[in-house]
Design a protein around this motif. Sequence first.
Motif, PDB file in Angstrom:
ATOM      1  N   HIS A 241       0.793  -1.222   0.000  1.00 50.60           N
ATOM      2  CA  HIS A 241       0.000   0.000   0.000  1.00 50.60           C
ATOM      3  C   HIS A 241       0.828   1.276   0.000  1.00 50.60           C
ATOM      4  N   HIS A 242       2.051   1.225   0.479  1.00 52.21           N
ATOM      5  CA  HIS A 242       2.827   2.454   0.660  1.00 52.21           C
ATOM      6  C   HIS A 242       4.168   2.471  -0.060  1.00 52.21           C
ATOM      7  N   GLY A 243       4.634   1.340  -0.561  1.00 48.88           N
ATOM      8  CA  GLY A 243       5.935   1.313  -1.211  1.00 48.88           C
ATOM      9  C   GLY A 243       5.909   1.907  -2.606  1.00 48.88           C
ATOM     10  N   SER A 244       7.048   2.445  -3.042  1.00 48.57           N
ATOM     11  CA  SER A 244       7.172   2.936  -4.418  1.00 48.57           C
ATOM     12  C   SER A 244       7.140   1.751  -5.375  1.00 48.57           C
ATOM     13  N   GLU A 245       6.903   2.035  -6.648  1.00 48.90           N
ATOM     14  CA  GLU A 245       6.869   0.959  -7.639  1.00 48.90           C
ATOM     15  C   GLU A 245       8.211   0.239  -7.700  1.00 48.90           C
ATOM     16  N   GLU A 246       9.290   0.991  -7.529  1.00 50.14           N
ATOM     17  CA  GLU A 246      10.627   0.378  -7.560  1.00 50.14           C
ATOM     18  C   GLU A 246      10.821  -0.584  -6.384  1.00 50.14           C
ATOM     19  N   LEU A 247      10.411  -0.157  -5.192  1.00 46.91           N
ATOM     20  CA  LEU A 247      10.530  -1.035  -4.022  1.00 46.91           C
ATOM     21  C   LEU A 247       9.650  -2.264  -4.179  1.00 46.91           C
ATOM     22  N   LYS A 248       8.446  -2.087  -4.705  1.00 44.90           N
ATOM     23  CA  LYS A 248       7.559  -3.231  -4.919  1.00 44.90           C
ATOM     24  C   LYS A 248       8.192  -4.239  -5.879  1.00 44.90           C
ATOM     25  N   ARG A 249       8.765  -3.738  -6.972  1.00 42.33           N
ATOM     26  CA  ARG A 249       9.384  -4.656  -7.942  1.00 42.33           C
ATOM     27  C   ARG A 249      10.516  -5.450  -7.304  1.00 42.33           C
ATOM     28  N   GLU A 250      11.250  -4.824  -6.432  1.00 45.03           N
ATOM     29  CA  GLU A 250      12.447  -5.462  -5.870  1.00 45.03           C
ATOM     30  C   GLU A 250      12.124  -6.398  -4.701  1.00 45.03           C
ATOM     31  N   TYR A 251      11.101  -6.045  -3.891  1.00 44.35           N
ATOM     32  CA  TYR A 251      10.930  -6.748  -2.616  1.00 44.35           C
ATOM     33  C   TYR A 251       9.569  -7.427  -2.410  1.00 44.35           C
ATOM     34  N   LEU A 252       8.526  -6.964  -3.087  1.00 39.99           N
ATOM     35  CA  LEU A 252       7.182  -7.400  -2.714  1.00 39.99           C
ATOM     36  C   LEU A 252       6.963  -8.891  -2.907  1.00 39.99           C
ATOM     37  N   GLU A 253       7.340  -9.442  -4.051  1.00 32.85           N
ATOM     38  CA  GLU A 253       7.100 -10.867  -4.300  1.00 32.85           C
ATOM     39  C   GLU A 253       7.932 -11.747  -3.374  1.00 32.85           C
ATOM     40  N   LYS A 254       9.142 -11.304  -3.056  1.00 30.07           N
ATOM     41  CA  LYS A 254       9.998 -12.094  -2.154  1.00 30.07           C
ATOM     42  C   LYS A 254       9.403 -12.145  -0.748  1.00 30.07           C
ATOM     43  N   ILE A 255       8.781 -11.019  -0.329  1.00 34.35           N
ATOM     44  CA  ILE A 255       8.130 -10.998   0.980  1.00 34.35           C
ATOM     45  C   ILE A 255       6.829 -11.779   0.936  1.00 34.35           C
ATOM     46  N   ALA A 256       6.054 -11.617  -0.128  1.00 37.88           N
ATOM     47  CA  ALA A 256       4.785 -12.330  -0.248  1.00 37.88           C
ATOM     48  C   ALA A 256       4.987 -13.838  -0.200  1.00 37.88           C
ATOM     49  N   SER A 257       6.018 -14.325  -0.870  1.00 38.12           N
ATOM     50  CA  SER A 257       6.274 -15.770  -0.916  1.00 38.12           C
ATOM     51  C   SER A 257       6.903 -16.290   0.367  1.00 38.12           C
ATOM     52  N   GLY A 258       7.525 -15.383   1.138  1.00 41.49           N
ATOM     53  CA  GLY A 258       8.257 -15.810   2.320  1.00 41.49           C
ATOM     54  C   GLY A 258       9.698 -16.200   2.027  1.00 41.49           C
ATOM     55  N   GLU A 259      10.121 -16.053   0.770  1.00 38.05           N
ATOM     56  CA  GLU A 259      11.527 -16.364   0.462  1.00 38.05           C
ATOM     57  C   GLU A 259      12.456 -15.475   1.273  1.00 38.05           C
ATOM     58  N   TRP A 260      12.047 -14.202   1.469  1.00 41.75           N
ATOM     59  CA  TRP A 260      12.749 -13.293   2.355  1.00 41.75           C
ATOM     60  C   TRP A 260      11.852 -12.967   3.540  1.00 41.75           C
ATOM     61  N   LEU A 261      12.432 -12.850   4.709  1.00 42.52           N
ATOM     62  CA  LEU A 261      11.692 -12.463   5.903  1.00 42.52           C
ATOM     63  C   LEU A 261      11.841 -10.968   6.170  1.00 42.52           C
ATOM     64  N   ALA A 262      10.986 -10.443   7.040  1.00 43.59           N
ATOM     65  CA  ALA A 262      10.949  -9.007   7.301  1.00 43.59           C
ATOM     66  C   ALA A 262      10.906  -8.743   8.797  1.00 43.59           C
ATOM     67  N   THR A 263      11.300  -7.528   9.174  1.00 42.14           N
ATOM     68  CA  THR A 263      11.218  -7.094  10.565  1.00 42.14           C
ATOM     69  C   THR A 263      10.452  -5.779  10.646  1.00 42.14           C
ATOM     70  N   MET A 264      10.062  -5.440  11.845  1.00 45.29           N
ATOM     71  CA  MET A 264       9.418  -4.163  12.134  1.00 45.29           C
ATOM     72  C   MET A 264      10.256  -3.497  13.215  1.00 45.29           C
ATOM     73  N   CYS A 265      11.012  -2.464  12.860  1.00 43.04           N
ATOM     74  CA  CYS A 265      11.969  -1.835  13.777  1.00 43.04           C
ATOM     75  C   CYS A 265      11.408  -0.522  14.302  1.00 43.04           C
TER      76      CYS A 265
END
Length: 567
Positions: A140-164
């Motif tokens: 909802h808030h990421g730029s198109e560039e950030l979405k292209r680079e990170y969104l699918e990897k986070i959606a699939s769980g291939e990469w994990l995320a933190t909340m700092c």
Amino acid sequence: MNDYRVPVEDLNFILFDVLRAPQQLADTPAFVDADEALMRQLLDEMGRFVSGMIAPLNRVGDETGARWQDGAVTMPPGFRDAYQAFWQAGWPALSAAPEHGGQGLPAVLDAALYESLSAANHGWTMAPGLLHGAYECLRHHGSEELKREYLEKIASGEWLATMCLTEPQAGSDLGLCATRAVPQADGSYRLSGTKIFISGGEHDLTSNIVHLVLARLPDAPPGPKGLSLFLVPKFYPDGTRSAVVCERIEEKMGLHGSPTCVMRFDEARAWLVGQAGKGLNAMFVMMNAARLHVALQGIGLLSAAWQKADAYAHERRQMRAPGARETSRIIEHPAMQRTLNTQRAWIDAGRVLAYQTALELDIARHHPDAARRQQAERWCQLTTPVLKSACTQQAFHGGSDCLQVFGGHGYVRESGIEQHVRDARVTMIYEGTNEIQAIDLLVRKVLADGGAGLCALLDGIRADLGKGALASAVAVDSDRLQVLTRQLVAAGAEDTTLAYWVADDYLRAVAMTLLGWAGARIEDATGSAADAQRWLDATGALRHWVLPEFDLRCAIIGQRLPVPPTP
């Protein structure tokens, strides 16, 4: 004691007989293919995966724990292989959008999954627990560039995320955040500061970790309105490592299998997520999803504790039960029946409320009718703090009651139940303490609109009630709660501190009313249950030993009102 077994039949009964989930979603085109047969198949597969692969790792996660050395964290034996199997099987992507590689299934299935994972192995589940929130935040808030680079990897769980979010001086008061982000000529930022209590800040489960970090721009005003949200990956797209260091992991009361990290950002290259100064708006997309998941953790942990205690009570013989002629099993003693039925009542009713909230999330996001979406959003806004607080408090105190069933054997590690009590305690603290939840409910949501939203919700559940014993009691309590709410609105206009004194009691009164509605829904559905008495024992316990708390909470609030509430 045996590892946790996912109670798939219980989940099926609540989803399909009590809540009729497919019928609730029938008018939502996004879920036209998510019929009952598909949902049942998925729950069966989930039960096998969680019970067979995740639950057996619970004890080793607690006893071995995550290990830190020279900035690197090694997870307990088996954790990495289980996580790789988890994401490659598609479990993290259940409710993600198909265009991002997800399966586009209802969030209520995600809720059932994470409740079961938390029950089976809370420490392991902390790793993927923030994926859904991070995905929604970036979506909802990421730029198109950030979405292209990170969104699918986070959606699939291939990469994990933190909340700092948290810093040594900034816990619940995020406005004290001191981490700084300095703009660069290329549009990126250099981020510096220290964050604490970061779950999964460093580990060896995945090849990359995406950090979402609250920080302050140089010209930002003080307080929460000056915060912005930034993305900092562990590894950049070119393979270089960011200037993010895990300084240590905390030694904790529980959750030994989850590394709680102190993270230092040394001018790490970062990118803005959303608008400058609107970081909390973006972050709360993540936070609200996380709070529902914490409520589900509470339900799962109580379910795990109950499962162990119930099995022990059916095996252990001690003394003669009243009316018995010989030594009895513990389960035959009224005190133990009361304890176990009470906890099961909380589990059953909690599931109904949490799963209904997940269904309302689905409806709020996808229903074609704007009025229905608004109604669903109101439900979620009001019930999420109640669920987070009530379910986590019961996970700890109810888990302690389950430990009591074991007597001295519950206090030693061999039984396995003491771990559930230790692991559950933190759920009352993180993602907003339970006291914060109560203030959020009463001050920010109920009083803010003069009680209109809460009264509309109560009107809705009252109209939904059947004709059973619980339904009659809930109808009366719903009316009393509306009167009490209007009195608090009036009194709060004269005494601005009143709401803060009674917020905890008010949240509990709302919780009792909602639990009663959930129990009434279960009572109405027992005619289709294979084991109707099992469900009626729990709803009876709810009526006799849980819901009377409503009167207590109203009385406590009434003592602080200038005019006592109407009986």
